[in-house]
Design a protein around this motif. Structure first.
Motif, short mmCIF file in Angstrom:
data_model
loop_
_atom_site.label_atom_id
_atom_site.label_comp_id
_atom_site.label_asym_id
_atom_site.label_seq_id
_atom_site.Cartn_x
_atom_site.Cartn_y
_atom_site.Cartn_z
N THR A 78 -11.49 -6.78 28.71
CA THR A 78 -12.10 -6.06 27.59
C THR A 78 -13.48 -6.63 27.24
O THR A 78 -14.41 -5.88 26.92
N GLN A 79 -13.60 -7.97 27.31
CA GLN A 79 -14.89 -8.59 27.04
C GLN A 79 -15.92 -8.15 28.07
O GLN A 79 -17.08 -7.86 27.74
N ALA A 80 -15.50 -8.10 29.33
CA ALA A 80 -16.42 -7.71 30.40
C ALA A 80 -16.92 -6.28 30.21
O ALA A 80 -18.12 -6.01 30.30
N ILE A 81 -16.00 -5.36 29.93
CA ILE A 81 -16.40 -3.96 29.73
C ILE A 81 -17.36 -3.84 28.55
O ILE A 81 -18.39 -3.16 28.62
N SER A 82 -17.04 -4.53 27.45
CA SER A 82 -17.87 -4.47 26.25
C SER A 82 -19.28 -5.01 26.51
O SER A 82 -20.28 -4.39 26.14
N ARG A 83 -19.35 -6.16 27.18
CA ARG A 83 -20.65 -6.78 27.42
C ARG A 83 -21.49 -6.02 28.44
O ARG A 83 -22.72 -5.92 28.31
N GLU A 88 -25.99 -3.74 29.40
CA GLU A 88 -26.63 -3.12 30.56
C GLU A 88 -26.59 -1.60 30.55
O GLU A 88 -27.22 -0.96 31.39
N GLY A 89 -25.82 -1.07 29.62
CA GLY A 89 -25.73 0.39 29.54
C GLY A 89 -24.52 0.94 30.28
O GLY A 89 -23.97 0.30 31.17
N ASP A 153 -18.24 -1.20 51.44
CA ASP A 153 -17.69 -2.06 50.41
C ASP A 153 -18.66 -3.20 50.08
O ASP A 153 -18.81 -3.60 48.93
N VAL A 154 -19.33 -3.74 51.11
CA VAL A 154 -20.33 -4.79 50.90
C VAL A 154 -21.47 -4.26 50.03
O VAL A 154 -21.89 -4.91 49.06
N ILE A 155 -21.98 -3.09 50.36
CA ILE A 155 -23.06 -2.47 49.58
C ILE A 155 -22.61 -2.23 48.14
O ILE A 155 -23.35 -2.50 47.19
N LYS A 156 -21.40 -1.72 47.98
CA LYS A 156 -20.86 -1.45 46.65
C LYS A 156 -20.83 -2.71 45.80
O LYS A 156 -21.30 -2.71 44.65
N GLN A 157 -20.33 -3.81 46.34
CA GLN A 157 -20.22 -5.03 45.56
C GLN A 157 -21.58 -5.65 45.25
O GLN A 157 -21.77 -6.22 44.18
N ARG A 158 -22.52 -5.54 46.18
CA ARG A 158 -23.87 -6.04 45.89
C ARG A 158 -24.48 -5.27 44.72
O ARG A 158 -25.19 -5.84 43.88
N MET A 159 -24.23 -3.97 44.65
CA MET A 159 -24.78 -3.16 43.57
C MET A 159 -24.04 -3.36 42.25
O MET A 159 -24.59 -3.13 41.17
N GLN A 160 -22.79 -3.81 42.32
CA GLN A 160 -22.00 -4.03 41.11
C GLN A 160 -22.36 -5.33 40.38
O GLN A 160 -22.04 -5.48 39.20
N LEU A 161 -23.02 -6.25 41.06
CA LEU A 161 -23.28 -7.57 40.49
C LEU A 161 -24.21 -7.53 39.29
O LEU A 161 -25.06 -6.63 39.16
N TYR A 162 -24.08 -8.53 38.43
CA TYR A 162 -24.96 -8.69 37.29
C TYR A 162 -26.39 -8.91 37.78
O TYR A 162 -26.63 -9.72 38.67
N GLY A 163 -27.33 -8.16 37.21
CA GLY A 163 -28.73 -8.32 37.59
C GLY A 163 -29.11 -7.63 38.88
O GLY A 163 -30.23 -7.84 39.38
N SER A 164 -28.22 -6.82 39.44
CA SER A 164 -28.54 -6.12 40.68
C SER A 164 -29.73 -5.19 40.46
O SER A 164 -29.74 -4.38 39.53
N GLY A 165 -30.73 -5.31 41.32
CA GLY A 165 -31.92 -4.47 41.17
C GLY A 165 -31.93 -3.27 42.08
O GLY A 165 -32.91 -2.55 42.14
#
Length: 319
Positions: A78-83, A88-89, A153-165
């Motif tokens: 829940t904390q993760a979803i909220s933050r 980040e929107g 899956d690799v591309i997906k996880q790279r894009m999911q990371l915090y600060g992914s540009g």
């Protein structure tokens, strides 16, 4: 005129709709169902499953990553979803979904098509619970599907990371290839197989067992398919979580500032780093969102798969 022999009870002449007790009489799973029907149904089910549960998958990835950045560390789902939402929107919870949709359709078609072929070939459609056959068929299915899906899956996880540009999957793929080479798309494949082979074997065997225990008559029952899928998903997700944490480390290593993590290339490297940095508890990072993802997603996947397959088969008979 000679009397016609009665139809064989185990193979109905045609499926019929039962109006009592809300159940539909349905031919046995895997029997008399054309391969292309299984593959189309699997493809539709895979896209549905991943799209619906994608935000929870983002949370799982974030919680599993070993990060020293305070804003990228979370203590609960829940904390993760909220933050993520507030910091980040809303769109951040869906970043990378295009990669999943692009890969999940054909990967799941391959997955379920292989499963039904191997299960039928090894006798999994015989009467009774054929544990060895369904487990082997599930393992064979995941080897084939993961070979196709791993780069997505690799591309997906790279894009999911915090600060992914990364703004698109093509941009992410180009940067990944340019900076880390083709190997980056498959460095986690051995770990992925080490995880998904037992995951799929447990999932399919548990699903078939639960379905037969809860529905001995083997009538088409959406509730039973969904419940059996949820039980199978929970069991498989919990058992394989340590392997999933290791896979995430390998797939996101190029985005880490830790030189040890960046240099990890094998499953043994990942396990050693996780244990040294966090001990045994590190292997269970993200288990709550992982189970929370797989229970409804597996329930939805099997519900969609069985439903799509039933509808597609009836449509085929009309033409």
């Amino acid at each position: 005129m000679e009397d016609l022999p009665p139809p064989t009870p185990s193979v109905p002449a045609a499926p019929t709709v039962e109006t009592h007790e809300g159940e539909i009489d349905y031919e046995g799973l895997g029997e008399n169902v054309p391969l292309h029907i299984n593959m189309i149904a699997g493809s539709l089910a895979g896209i549905t499953e991943h799209a619906v549960m994608f935000p929870i998958d983002v949370v799982r990835t974030r919680m599993q990553v070993l990060s020293t950045v305070p804003d990228a560390s979370y203590t609960s789902m829940t904390q993760a979803i909220s933050r993520i939402w507030t910091g980040e929107g809303f769109r951040a919870l869906w970043r990378g979904i295009a990669s999943v949709i692009l890969g999940a359709g054909p990967a799941h078609a391959l997955y379920f098509g292989t499963y039904e072929l191997v299960k039928d070939f090894t006798g999994g459609n015989r009467e009774g619970h054929q544990f060895a056959s369904t487990a082997f068929a599930g393992a064979a299915a995941t080897i084939a599907a993961d070979a196709f899906m791993n780069p997505f899956d690799v591309i997906k996880q790279r894009m999911q990371l915090y600060g992914s540009g990364f703004s698109s999957i093509s941009e992410c793929a180009k940067v990944l290839y340019r900076e880390e080479g083709l190997r980056a798309f498959y460095v986690s494949y051995p770990t992925t197989l080490t995880m998904t082979v037992p995951f799929t074997a447990i999932q399919f065997a548990t699903y078939e067992w639960a379905k037969k225990v809860l529905n001995p008559a083997e009538t088409y029952s959406p509730l039973i398919h969904a419940l059996s899928g949820g039980i199978a998903g929970a069991a498989a997700a919990a058992f394989t979580n340590p392997l999933d944490v290791a896979k995430t480390l390998l797939q996101t290593r190029g985005c880490s500032t830790d030189p040890e993590i960046r240099s990890a290339t094998r499953m043994s490297d990942a396990f050693r780093l996780i244990y040294r940095k966090e001990g045994w508890r590190g292997y269970w990072r993200g288990i709550t969102p992982r189970i929370f993802t797989h229970v409804p997603s597996n329930a939805l996947c099997w519900l969609s798969y069985e439903g799509f397959r039933y509808v597609l088969k009836q449509e085929q008979k009309l033409f």
